[in-house]
Design an enzyme around this catalytic site. Structure first.
Site, PDB file in Angstrom:
ATOM      1  N   SER A   9     -10.252 -11.055  -9.369  1.00 17.96           N
ATOM      2  CA  SER A   9     -11.060 -10.110  -9.026  1.00 17.96           C
ATOM      3  C   SER A   9     -10.464  -8.859  -8.702  1.00 17.96           C
ATOM      4  CB  SER A   9     -11.551 -10.777  -7.367  1.00 17.96           C
ATOM      5  OG  SER A   9     -10.242 -11.210  -6.789  1.00 17.96           O
ATOM      6  N   TYR A 132       8.758  -6.896  -2.756  1.00 15.50           N
ATOM      7  CA  TYR A 132       7.846  -7.154  -3.875  1.00 15.50           C
ATOM      8  C   TYR A 132       8.807  -7.279  -5.006  1.00 15.50           C
ATOM      9  CZ  TYR A 132       4.560  -5.473  -7.322  1.00 15.50           C
ATOM     10  OH  TYR A 132       3.565  -5.286  -8.575  1.00 15.50           O
ATOM     11  N   LYS A 183      -9.545  10.322  -0.774  1.00 19.31           N
ATOM     12  CA  LYS A 183      -9.678  11.424  -0.104  1.00 19.31           C
ATOM     13  C   LYS A 183     -10.183  12.659  -0.488  1.00 19.31           C
ATOM     14  CE  LYS A 183      -4.630  11.264  -0.085  1.00 19.31           C
ATOM     15  NZ  LYS A 183      -3.404  11.722   0.575  1.00 19.31           N
TER      16      LYS A 183
HETATM   17  P1  NAP Z   1      -5.175  -6.227  -6.841  1.00 18.66           P
HETATM   18  O1  NAP Z   1      -6.224  -5.315  -7.520  1.00 18.66           O
HETATM   19  O2  NAP Z   1      -4.546  -6.094  -5.447  1.00 18.66           O
HETATM   20  O3  NAP Z   1      -5.638  -7.725  -7.117  1.00 18.66           O
HETATM   21  C1  NAP Z   1      -4.811  -8.883  -6.769  1.00 18.66           C
HETATM   22  C2  NAP Z   1      -5.570 -10.139  -7.211  1.00 18.66           C
HETATM   23  O4  NAP Z   1      -4.546 -11.401  -6.687  1.00 18.66           O
HETATM   24  C3  NAP Z   1      -6.804 -10.396  -6.618  1.00 18.66           C
HETATM   25  O5  NAP Z   1      -7.452 -10.985  -7.330  1.00 18.66           O
HETATM   26  C4  NAP Z   1      -6.528 -11.178  -5.414  1.00 18.66           C
HETATM   27  O6  NAP Z   1      -7.328 -12.168  -5.201  1.00 18.66           O
HETATM   28  C5  NAP Z   1      -5.431 -12.261  -5.831  1.00 18.66           C
HETATM   29  N1  NAP Z   1      -4.651 -12.813  -4.760  1.00 18.66           N
HETATM   30  C6  NAP Z   1      -4.132 -12.119  -3.751  1.00 18.66           C
HETATM   31  N2  NAP Z   1      -3.430 -13.014  -2.919  1.00 18.66           N
HETATM   32  C7  NAP Z   1      -3.795 -14.359  -3.572  1.00 18.66           C
HETATM   33  C8  NAP Z   1      -3.474 -15.794  -3.224  1.00 18.66           C
HETATM   34  N3  NAP Z   1      -2.524 -15.923  -2.123  1.00 18.66           N
HETATM   35  N4  NAP Z   1      -4.118 -16.602  -3.902  1.00 18.66           N
HETATM   36  C9  NAP Z   1      -4.920 -16.353  -5.094  1.00 18.66           C
HETATM   37  N5  NAP Z   1      -4.986 -15.026  -5.378  1.00 18.66           N
HETATM   38  C10 NAP Z   1      -4.595 -13.959  -4.671  1.00 18.66           C
HETATM   39  O7  NAP Z   1      -3.811  -6.280  -7.897  1.00 18.66           O
HETATM   40  P2  NAP Z   1      -3.775  -5.559  -9.422  1.00 18.66           P
HETATM   41  O8  NAP Z   1      -3.476  -4.252  -9.353  1.00 18.66           O
HETATM   42  O9  NAP Z   1      -4.901  -6.165 -10.382  1.00 18.66           O
HETATM   43  O10 NAP Z   1      -2.346  -6.356  -9.894  1.00 18.66           O
HETATM   44  C11 NAP Z   1      -2.256  -7.408 -10.878  1.00 18.66           C
HETATM   45  C12 NAP Z   1      -1.017  -7.633 -11.154  1.00 18.66           C
HETATM   46  O11 NAP Z   1      -0.467  -6.577 -11.781  1.00 18.66           O
HETATM   47  C13 NAP Z   1      -0.128  -7.979  -9.972  1.00 18.66           C
HETATM   48  O12 NAP Z   1       0.785  -8.993 -10.601  1.00 18.66           O
HETATM   49  C14 NAP Z   1       0.608  -6.694  -9.947  1.00 18.66           C
HETATM   50  O13 NAP Z   1       2.126  -7.087  -9.377  1.00 18.66           O
HETATM   51  C15 NAP Z   1       0.701  -6.147 -11.192  1.00 18.66           C
HETATM   52  N6  NAP Z   1       0.941  -4.705 -11.301  1.00 18.66           N
HETATM   53  C16 NAP Z   1       0.133  -3.764 -10.490  1.00 18.66           C
HETATM   54  C17 NAP Z   1       0.076  -2.398 -10.516  1.00 18.66           C
HETATM   55  C18 NAP Z   1      -0.545  -1.416  -9.986  1.00 18.66           C
HETATM   56  O14 NAP Z   1      -0.437  -0.267 -10.037  1.00 18.66           O
HETATM   57  N7  NAP Z   1      -1.804  -1.859  -9.612  1.00 18.66           N
HETATM   58  C19 NAP Z   1       1.377  -1.785 -11.459  1.00 18.66           C
HETATM   59  C20 NAP Z   1       2.191  -2.938 -12.078  1.00 18.66           C
HETATM   60  C21 NAP Z   1       1.990  -4.288 -12.091  1.00 18.66           C
HETATM   61  P3  NAP Z   1      -8.776 -11.760  -3.808  1.00 18.66           P
HETATM   62  O15 NAP Z   1      -9.518 -11.012  -4.336  1.00 18.66           O
HETATM   63  O16 NAP Z   1      -9.408 -12.940  -3.526  1.00 18.66           O
HETATM   64  O17 NAP Z   1      -7.567 -11.365  -2.500  1.00 18.66           O
HETATM   65  O1  GFB Z   2       1.165   4.571  -6.288  1.00 15.53           O
HETATM   66  P1  GFB Z   2       2.155   4.901  -5.261  1.00 15.53           P
HETATM   67  O2  GFB Z   2       1.743   4.663  -3.733  1.00 15.53           O
HETATM   68  O3  GFB Z   2       3.422   3.898  -5.318  1.00 15.53           O
HETATM   69  O4  GFB Z   2       2.780   6.336  -5.426  1.00 15.53           O
HETATM   70  P2  GFB Z   2       5.050   4.255  -6.375  1.00 15.53           P
HETATM   71  C1  GFB Z   2       3.581   6.923  -4.236  1.00 15.53           C
HETATM   72  C2  GFB Z   2       3.877   8.453  -4.832  1.00 15.53           C
HETATM   73  O5  GFB Z   2       2.624   9.100  -4.669  1.00 15.53           O
HETATM   74  C3  GFB Z   2       4.957   8.928  -3.635  1.00 15.53           C
HETATM   75  C4  GFB Z   2       2.688  10.147  -3.457  1.00 15.53           C
HETATM   76  O6  GFB Z   2       5.633  10.032  -4.349  1.00 15.53           O
HETATM   77  C5  GFB Z   2       3.921   9.428  -2.591  1.00 15.53           C
HETATM   78  O7  GFB Z   2       4.476  10.375  -1.901  1.00 15.53           O
HETATM   79  N1  GFB Z   2       1.333  10.440  -2.886  1.00 15.53           N
HETATM   80  C6  GFB Z   2       0.957  11.411  -2.779  1.00 15.53           C
HETATM   81  C7  GFB Z   2       0.631   9.306  -2.537  1.00 15.53           C
HETATM   82  N2  GFB Z   2      -0.224  11.140  -2.052  1.00 15.53           N
HETATM   83  C8  GFB Z   2      -0.484   9.969  -2.156  1.00 15.53           C
HETATM   84  C9  GFB Z   2      -1.453   9.071  -1.535  1.00 15.53           C
HETATM   85  O8  GFB Z   2      -2.660   9.423  -1.085  1.00 15.53           O
HETATM   86  N3  GFB Z   2      -1.208   7.840  -1.579  1.00 15.53           N
HETATM   87  C10 GFB Z   2      -0.158   7.035  -1.938  1.00 15.53           C
HETATM   88  N4  GFB Z   2       0.065   5.950  -2.071  1.00 15.53           N
HETATM   89  N5  GFB Z   2       0.630   7.702  -2.657  1.00 15.53           N
HETATM   90  C11 GFB Z   2       4.551   1.503  -6.115  1.00 15.53           C
HETATM   91  C12 GFB Z   2       5.489   0.355  -5.431  1.00 15.53           C
HETATM   92  O9  GFB Z   2       5.530   2.642  -6.045  1.00 15.53           O
HETATM   93  O10 GFB Z   2       4.489   1.209  -7.630  1.00 15.53           O
HETATM   94  C13 GFB Z   2       4.472  -0.898  -5.859  1.00 15.53           C
HETATM   95  O11 GFB Z   2       5.853   0.342  -4.323  1.00 15.53           O
HETATM   96  C14 GFB Z   2       4.010  -0.971  -7.178  1.00 15.53           C
HETATM   97  O12 GFB Z   2       5.391  -2.131  -5.464  1.00 15.53           O
HETATM   98  C15 GFB Z   2       3.414   0.255  -7.713  1.00 15.53           C
HETATM   99  O13 GFB Z   2       4.597  -1.446  -8.184  1.00 15.53           O
HETATM  100  C16 GFB Z   2       3.165   0.278  -9.079  1.00 15.53           C
HETATM  101  O14 GFB Z   2       4.746   4.358  -7.768  1.00 15.53           O
HETATM  102  O15 GFB Z   2       5.975   5.075  -5.390  1.00 15.53           O
END
Ligand code: NAP
Ligand code: GFB
Length: 313
Positions: A9, A132, A183
């Site tokens: 989801s 994490y 925002k």
């Molecule tokens: P997300 O939008 O926050 O979705 C998280 C998903 O995990 C949801 O389907 C959620 O289900 C499920 N989940 C959370 N807690 C759970 C639990 N206790 N039991 C079962 N399901 C659970 O995350 P995403 O961005 O799609 O991330 C997917 C993968 O990509 C993750 O492994 C994340 O670490 C990785 N990743 C993400 C990013 C990024 O920038 N978003 C970057 C690098 C890697 P519910 O909806 O029911 O809560």
């Molecule tokens: O995507 P983000 O929150 O995470 O990006 P990271 C943070 C960067 O964007 C910082 C700036 O330099 C913030 O100061 N920024 C500016 C903002 N405006 C905003 C705003 O409105 N919201 C947010 N969130 N940031 C994450 C990890 O690091 O990368 C997680 O902490 C995850 O674990 C993710 O893996 C992919 O890229 O810094």
């Protein structure tokens, strides 16, 4: 094959749902309401009744910089529990194929650039998301241990920052792109005389942003493309281009008719950069084309505006 997807989801899960249309495989998408992966008994029962041939493990407790800064303990505990339970259940049920997702933010903070797959454990991650990061690093180790002992096909993709339609647009807990979109939407809809793109931090940090549907396509290819895991358990997936937060902010601002940027340097910048080396990916997916950043941003902003009442925020 029957493929069970955890995290169905979420941002990645919903993009995968879009991309598997017409696939020859049977795809089952789960979420925490169907099975709480932190409870081993639920995982064993759910996986045991569905009997998948392959598990794509996307589920995680995920958030941007500011959520990680505030909730490092929960991020560690939730993700350790989910990751341990998924692999343990796969092993106990003889599910020998599993594709997991790490992140380039879990690499060592003090390192040489660009970062490659072999450097994953060469030093502590950035403090801001150590909980994490260590949970994710153990997933890499756990896969390797099972593969070495039992000859399984457990592997990980390591994407950089993802963005796309079904993101979590929470300003407090989300990532930078959905946060800025939310925002900018509120600012442009307000009746303020002076409207700003409010950017946290200095705007200087650099990121390689990956459009989530591109990752979904790589996940699907990786199910059948088994060559890369002969070289490594975990492979980086990232476009080459690095973009500053300031540049991201002006690109998003333009979609809402906002030109004026206001920086908030009192807020954390987090990691300055996490430049990832994608040469292994380019070797195995040589003809892969990434979605251009401006195109991905436009599609994501349009989705947000059209679905404001329904998006996660
Ligand atoms: P997300 O939008 O926050 O979705 C998280 C998903 O995990 C949801 O389907 C959620 O289900 C499920 N989940 C959370 N807690 C759970 C639990 N206790 N039991 C079962 N399901 C659970 O995350 P995403 O961005 O799609 O991330 C997917 C993968 O990509 C993750 O492994 C994340 O670490 C990785 N990743 C993400 C990013 C990024 O920038 N978003 C970057 C690098 C890697 P519910 O909806 O029911 O809560
Ligand atoms: O995507 P983000 O929150 O995470 O990006 P990271 C943070 C960067 O964007 C910082 C700036 O330099 C913030 O100061 N920024 C500016 C903002 N405006 C905003 C705003 O409105 N919201 C947010 N969130 N940031 C994450 C990890 O690091 O990368 C997680 O902490 C995850 O674990 C993710 O893996 C992919 O890229 O810094």
């Amino acid at each position: 094959m029957k493929i069970l997807v955890t995290g169905g989801s979420g941002l990645v899960g919903q993009a995968l749902k879009e991309e598997v249309v017409g696939s020859e495989h049977t795809w089952i998408f789960s979420n925490s309401g169907i099975c709480d992966l932190r409870e081993f008994s639920q995982v064993l029962l759910y996986f045991g009744t569905r009997k998948p041939d392959y598990v794509v493990h996307l589920a995680a407790n995920v958030g941007g910089l500011f959520k990680n800064l505030e909730h490092n303990v929960e991020m560690y505990e939730d993700n350790m529990l989910m990751n341990f339970n998924v692999l343990r259940a796969c092993h106990q049920l003889k599910i020998t194929n599993c594709l997991c997702i790490l992140s380039t933010c879990i690499f060592p903070n003090k390192t040489l650039y660009p970062i490659n797959e072999a450097m994953l454990h060469n030093g502590p991650p950035h403090d801001s998301n150590s909980g994490y990061s260590y949970a994710k690093r153990m997933l890499d180790i756990h896969c390797k241990l099972y593969n070495d002992k039992h000859g399984y096909n457990y592997k990980c993709l390591i994407p950089t920052n993802l963005y796309g339609k079904h993101d979590n647009y929470s300003i407090e807990n989300g990532h930078v792109i959905p946060g800025l979109i939310h925002k900018c939407y509120l600012e442009s809809s307000s009746n303020k005389v002076n409207k700003w793109v409010n950017v946290w931090g200095t705007g200087k940090p650099l990121r390689q942003f990956l459009y989530v549907n591109d990752l979904a396509r790589v996940i699907i290819s990786s199910i059948d493309n088994t060559t890369w895991q002969k070289e490594t358990t975990s492979m980086i997936v990232a476009p080459t281009e690095e973009i500053s937060i300031l540049s991201v902010s002006s690109t998003i601002g333009k979609e809402f008719g906002l030109k004026n940027i206001k920086l908030h340097p009192e807020k954390s910048d987090g990691q300055y950069k996490k430049t990832a080396d994608n040469s292994l990916f380019k070797k195995h997916f040589s003809d892969f084309e990434f979605t251009p950043f401006e195109k991905g941003i436009k599609e994501t902003c349009m989705h947000f505006i059209r679905n404001y009442s329904d998006v996660r925020k």
